[in-house]
Design a protein around this motif. Structure first.
Motif, PDB file in Angstrom:
ATOM      1  N   ASN A 506       0.822  -1.214   0.000  1.00  0.00           N
ATOM      2  CA  ASN A 506       0.000   0.000   0.000  1.00  0.00           C
ATOM      3  C   ASN A 506       0.853   1.260   0.000  1.00  0.00           C
ATOM      4  OD1 ASN A 506      -3.060  -0.947   0.897  1.00  0.00           O
ATOM      5  ND2 ASN A 506      -1.457  -2.305   1.659  1.00  0.00           N
ATOM      6  N   THR A 508       0.549   5.732  -1.101  1.00  0.00           N
ATOM      7  CA  THR A 508      -0.409   6.836  -1.037  1.00  0.00           C
ATOM      8  C   THR A 508      -0.157   7.793  -2.191  1.00  0.00           C
ATOM      9  OG1 THR A 508      -0.466   6.678   1.383  1.00  0.00           O
ATOM     10  CG2 THR A 508      -1.356   8.679   0.400  1.00  0.00           C
ATOM     11  N   SER A 509      -1.223   8.213  -2.847  1.00  0.00           N
ATOM     12  CA  SER A 509      -1.122   9.192  -3.927  1.00  0.00           C
ATOM     13  C   SER A 509      -0.929  10.588  -3.346  1.00  0.00           C
ATOM     14  CB  SER A 509      -2.381   9.153  -4.793  1.00  0.00           C
ATOM     15  OG  SER A 509      -2.433  10.270  -5.664  1.00  0.00           O
ATOM     16  N   LYS A 512      -3.993  12.898  -4.845  1.00  0.00           N
ATOM     17  CA  LYS A 512      -5.378  12.602  -4.480  1.00  0.00           C
ATOM     18  C   LYS A 512      -5.531  12.041  -3.065  1.00  0.00           C
ATOM     19  CE  LYS A 512      -8.363  12.700  -7.286  1.00  0.00           C
ATOM     20  NZ  LYS A 512      -9.320  13.750  -7.687  1.00  0.00           N
ATOM     21  N   GLY A 513      -4.442  11.604  -2.462  1.00  0.00           N
ATOM     22  CA  GLY A 513      -4.532  11.050  -1.116  1.00  0.00           C
ATOM     23  C   GLY A 513      -5.096   9.646  -1.060  1.00  0.00           C
ATOM     24  N   LYS A 514      -5.344   9.023  -2.208  1.00  0.00           N
ATOM     25  CA  LYS A 514      -5.904   7.678  -2.230  1.00  0.00           C
ATOM     26  C   LYS A 514      -4.790   6.639  -2.147  1.00  0.00           C
ATOM     27  CE  LYS A 514      -9.903   8.999  -5.052  1.00  0.00           C
ATOM     28  NZ  LYS A 514     -10.720   8.681  -6.249  1.00  0.00           N
ATOM     29  N   ARG A 515      -5.209   5.393  -1.880  1.00  0.00           N
ATOM     30  CA  ARG A 515      -4.245   4.297  -1.830  1.00  0.00           C
ATOM     31  C   ARG A 515      -3.761   3.937  -3.232  1.00  0.00           C
ATOM     32  NH1 ARG A 515      -7.617  -0.188   0.063  1.00  0.00           N
ATOM     33  NH2 ARG A 515      -9.293   1.183  -0.626  1.00  0.00           N
ATOM     34  N   GLY A 536     -14.779  -0.799  -3.568  1.00  0.00           N
ATOM     35  CA  GLY A 536     -13.802   0.215  -3.175  1.00  0.00           C
ATOM     36  C   GLY A 536     -12.854   0.605  -4.270  1.00  0.00           C
ATOM     37  N   HIS A 539     -11.635   4.115  -4.598  1.00  0.00           N
ATOM     38  CA  HIS A 539     -10.827   4.620  -3.496  1.00  0.00           C
ATOM     39  C   HIS A 539      -9.365   4.188  -3.572  1.00  0.00           C
ATOM     40  CE1 HIS A 539     -14.584   5.851  -1.816  1.00  0.00           C
ATOM     41  NE2 HIS A 539     -15.014   4.623  -1.662  1.00  0.00           N
ATOM     42  N   ARG A 540      -8.971   3.532  -4.643  1.00  0.00           N
ATOM     43  CA  ARG A 540      -7.588   3.076  -4.752  1.00  0.00           C
ATOM     44  C   ARG A 540      -7.172   3.073  -6.217  1.00  0.00           C
ATOM     45  NH1 ARG A 540     -10.573  -1.584  -3.547  1.00  0.00           N
ATOM     46  NH2 ARG A 540     -10.722  -2.974  -5.350  1.00  0.00           N
ATOM     47  N   TYR A 541      -5.837   3.084  -6.427  1.00  0.00           N
ATOM     48  CA  TYR A 541      -5.255   2.994  -7.756  1.00  0.00           C
ATOM     49  C   TYR A 541      -4.394   1.740  -7.835  1.00  0.00           C
ATOM     50  CZ  TYR A 541      -6.380   8.018  -7.972  1.00  0.00           C
ATOM     51  OH  TYR A 541      -7.018   9.227  -7.944  1.00  0.00           O
ATOM     52  N   PHE A 589      -1.697   7.257   4.580  1.00  0.00           N
ATOM     53  CA  PHE A 589      -3.139   7.058   4.444  1.00  0.00           C
ATOM     54  C   PHE A 589      -3.680   6.334   5.665  1.00  0.00           C
ATOM     55  CE2 PHE A 589      -6.914   4.706   3.264  1.00  0.00           C
ATOM     56  CZ  PHE A 589      -7.668   5.655   2.588  1.00  0.00           C
TER      57      PHE A 589
END
Length: 850
Positions: A506, A508-509, A512-515, A536, A539-541, A589
């Motif tokens: 994991n 963190t972007s 964008k602050g997403k995973r 989800g 909420h993630r990349y 995150f």
């Protein structure tokens, strides 16, 4: 008013002298404060201060740092005097009338360089002194005594250094006179002079000064081309940093002198270039991909960019995992039907640098050492930062074992996993990273306009190369047939007989602050908008999808472990070279990796058709491995904690106290007496990563609790299908295997306060005492008195996990038989563990009663 003016003049005169010596003053102030005030730097110093250390001795580099700081300060002030004499600047007549003013100026002009140099040595003295006090407060008096001796030695060295440089002329004159020479004519006797050109300096001294300036590009090339070998030759992160601080004085001081001589801001423009050039031309912090490595000489086919496109979806891997695990699980036999329900293990490993990596390898290694087919039953490992390193090490050990025994149906036992993991971690990963940071990343920032022609590897790549070297040095690369420079997907999916345990690391972007999930499988398919994927997705990349390429195993770890300062945020570029975004440490995150673990269990246990129709039923087991000794309790509801388990509340002494906001026991903290505009938001955001991790971990436990009755009812319905079996009979059959409804298949292996031992610090290089204290936290090794203590409750968690796996796999008919099996497997039986029959059930059930 006259007194105020005199005081203001004295302060400004001293400030002016400090400003002239700003290069050595900044190097000593920043380095000294880090060494003396931060736990990480202090632990690095005390961890590598052994006389048996390889490479440059630390006292030598400390002395070099001090001498360089003192002498460049001295030379800079002499050039200032020369310029003042050349320009004959007017003196304020009021100041000239103060009899004390010349003495004040002369005192600080003479002593400021000496104090700057002595402060460098004193910072190391203070680090050992703080270590002595902290270890003594923890009750580890033996270690504290060992740190007191070097503290005294460095204090004596500080005093000796000051008096030697202060009385160097008198000492040199005495030596010349003792040898029968004339001190007034000898060149060995230093003399104070006002300088206007470097040619006025003695030839030998001038050569040393020029050499210190030219040493910077030499070390730039050494660390740019061979960071790991250069770091190993220098010995440790401490020597690298201290020598780097010494070299960081020379070139800036040279620019300050030229600024004094020419009245042109060379030094200021150089500082401006460090800030502006990366902004204008970009930096050298892009994430390495197999596409980039393919362009290097000697590239092999073990890291191919296109492998990222062939990764399977997590549901496809689950189907294969279930078929393999069904063969090693005894079916639940009903009246006229049977159903196989293997335990599905999901691991979430929290961040914490080497502390987390070591603890993760020990927890997983000790389980794999005793629990048959443990690696087969682990479906997913979700890691953050140091936890990502630990899970990747364990996954590599599993893969190496599988490849070493072709045709074997998985890794039955890994008796050396914990030892091999410790061998990997017991390396100085910080040295190469800090070396490249000091000698390469810093200077290259001012020359970022060269990026399109050539950009050296940054400190994140140096950290990756250190991990690659550690894997090679472990010897397992020859057994397993792969390296950590090989592709993540090719190693753990394409060339692997089994793509599990799945690695999900994991990050963190930044934007964008997403995973950002970096994995050897996909968590989304092309038809994800149709709702057939794991929830989800928005909420993630997917990190490999962003870069359109596979990446080395070591790079996959740094996608999750890019913690500020040690390694910067990494630029992610697609196949066309366009910058898509930046990835930073996943702990920013949430620091546990529990969100993805929760999403995976919800998808595989509750939502897919195979689970709902009981075609591929499983019992989910969540293993949470945290590495913060001061962590709060992670439970669903208030209750009595395990007896004797205390978080390590700092400063040493306070115990957890109920917080007025929720009445839960927490480590007490002091509230700030005033608000700060910038610090408060940053502190809240940083501390929130642990709070969000606790929230995610509690949600993961809640998921396990909430699915228990649902799984039981589905299995009961499956056994009753097509028969006249009663609900109670089918329920008794199911509960005989999976247990009563009061079990919780959530296992938290944590760190805590250990009697008479200091808790380890979060760093990429810890001391041997840190490894020892973490082994004690496991609760598996005998204490000096022969007993096996359980300070953190982990011994109980190990035994509970063994019991559950023994029952769910069908190895034991009841808990009494399971207790016997686990004890014979080598798990210490926790005190307070008792087995007794339960009313209405023919079999014995065991429970922990503190």
């Amino acid at each position: 008013m006259l007194k105020l003016r005199q005081a203001w003049w004295a302060m400004t005169d001293l400030a002016h002298l400090v400003w002239v010596c700003r290069a050595p003053f900044a190097a000593v102030a920043i380095g000294g404060l880090l060494i003396a005030s931060t736990d990480q730097a202090r632990d690095i110093v005390i961890a590598t201060a052994s006389p048996q250390q390889r490479g440059l001795p630390i006292p030598l580099t400390v002395l070099l740092w001090a001498v360089t700081a003192w002498y460049w300060s001295r030379i800079t002030l002499e050039f200032l005097e020369g310029e003042q004499a050349r320009w004959q600047q007017p003196v304020d007549p009021d100041v000239a009338a103060w009899a004390w003013a010349p003495r004040w100026h002369r005192f600080w002009n003479n002593n400021l360089p000496r104090l700057i140099g002595a402060a460098a040595i004193f910072s190391v003295c203070f680090a050992f002194w703080r270590a002595h006090n902290i270890y003594a407060a923890y009750g580890d008096f033996e270690s504290a005594k060992g740190f007191l001796r070097p503290a005294i030695a460095y204090l004596v060295a500080t005093v000796v250094f000051y008096f030697v440089v202060a009385w160097r002329r008198e000492l040199a004159a005495w030596l010349v006179r003792a040898a029968g020479g004339d001190p007034d004519r000898s060149k060995l006797v230093p003399r104070r002079q006002s300088l206007q050109a470097f040619a006025e300096i003695a030839p030998l001294t001038r050569a040393l000064l020029y050499g210190s300036v030219l040493a910077s590009p030499v070390f730039f090339l050494l660390f740019a081309m061979a960071p790991v070998d250069t770091s190993a030759a220098m010995g440790s992160a401490v020597t690298i940093v201290l020598l780097g601080l010494a070299l960081a004085i020379a070139a800036p001081s040279f620019l300050v002198i030229w600024s004094i001589r020419t009245k042109f801001p060379f030094f200021g423009l150089a500082c401006l270039a460090f800030l502006v050039m990366p902004w204008m031309f970009g930096d050298n912090h892009d994430v390495r991909t197999c596409r980039d490595l393919a362009k290097l000489p000697g590239a092999t086919g073990s890291c191919l960019a296109e492998d990222a496109k062939t990764r399977p979806f997590v549901r496809d891997v689950f189907s294969k995992w279930y078929d393999a695990n069904a063969k090693i699980t005894k079916p639940i036999e009903g009246k006229a039907s049977q159903v196989t329900v293997p335990p599905l293990i999901v691991v979430a490993s929290a961040g914490g640098a080497s502390r987390a990596a070591y603890f993760t390898t020990q927890v997983l290694g000790e389980i794999a050492k005793r629990e048959p087919d443990f690696a087969e039953r682990v479906f997913l490992m979700s890691g953050v930062s140091g936890g990502s390193l630990g899970t990747t090490i364990f996954r590599s050990l599993v893969e190496a074992d599988r490849r070493a025994t072709p045709g074997q149906a998985g890794s039955a036992l890994l008796p050396q996993a914990a030892a091999d993991g410790a061998k990997f971690i017991d390396n100085d990963f910080l040295g190469p990273a800090l070396g490249v940071g000091f000698y390469v990343d810093g200077p290259f920032s001012a020359a970022a306009f060269l990026r399109r022609l050539w950009a050296p590897n940054d400190r994140a790549v140096a950290l990756e190369k250190a991990w690659e070297t550690a894997w090679l040095d472990s010897g397992l690369s020859q057994t397993g047939g792969f390296r950590w420079s090989d592709g993540l997907t090719r190693t753990f999916t394409r060339d692997a007989s089994r793509p599990w345990p799945i690695l999900a690391l994991n990050g963190t972007s930044v934007e964008k602050g997403k995973r950002i999930i970096t994995s050897n499988v996909r968590f989304a398919t092309e038809d994800h908008l149709a709702g057939v994927n794991i929830s989800g997705g928005i909420h993630r990349y997917d990190g490999l999808d962003i870069m359109e390429a596979d990446i080395p195993i070591s790079t996959a770890v740094t996608m999750s472990a890019r913690f500020p300062i040690v390694s910067t945020a990494g630029g992610m570029r697609d196949g066309k070279g366009q910058l898509i975004g930046r990835v930073i440490d996943g702990g920013l995150f949430e620091n546990f990796g529990a969100v993805l673990a929760d999403e995976s269990i919800r998808y595989l246990v509750e939502r897919i058709r195979e689970a709902q129709r009981t075609e591929r039923p499983v019992v989910p087991i969540a293993i949470l491995i945290s590495s913060d000794p001061s962590l709060d309790r992670i439970e669903l509801r208030p209750g009595t904690p395990k007896q004797g388990v205390l978080p390590d509340c700092l400063p040493v002494g306070p115990k957890p106290l109920p917080h007025p906001g929720n009445d839960w026991p927490e480590c007490p903290v002091d509230a700030a007496s005033y608000a700060t505009l910038m610090v408060d938001p940053i502190k809240a955001l940083y501390d929130g990563r642990t709070a969000r991790g606790e929230l995610a971990a509690t949600a993961l436990r809640d998921r396990i609790e909430g699915s228990r009755i649902m799984i039981r009812d589905r299995l009961v319905a499956r056994l009753r299908a097509g028969t006249d079996q009663t609900i109670q009979a089918a329920t008794d059959t199911v509960q005989a295997r999976i247990g009563l409804d009061d079990h919780t298949d959530f296992f938290h292996f944590r760190q805590c306060r250990v009697p008479d031992a200091k808790s380890p610090t979060m760093s990429w290089h810890d001391s041997g005492t840190a490894w020892h204290s973490m082994r004690r936290m496991l609760g598996l090794d005998p204490e000096p008195n022969g007993t096996i203590a359980d300070p953190c409750g982990n011994k109980l968690e190990f035994f509970r996990l063994c019991m559950r796996l023994t029952r769910l796999s069908g190895r034991a008919e009841d808990d009494a038989a399971g207790t016997k099996w686990c004890s014979e497997a080598g798990w210490p039986v926790p005190e307070g563990w008792s087995c007794e029959p339960v009313l209405g059930h023919p079999r014995a059930y065991c429970r922990y009663k503190p």
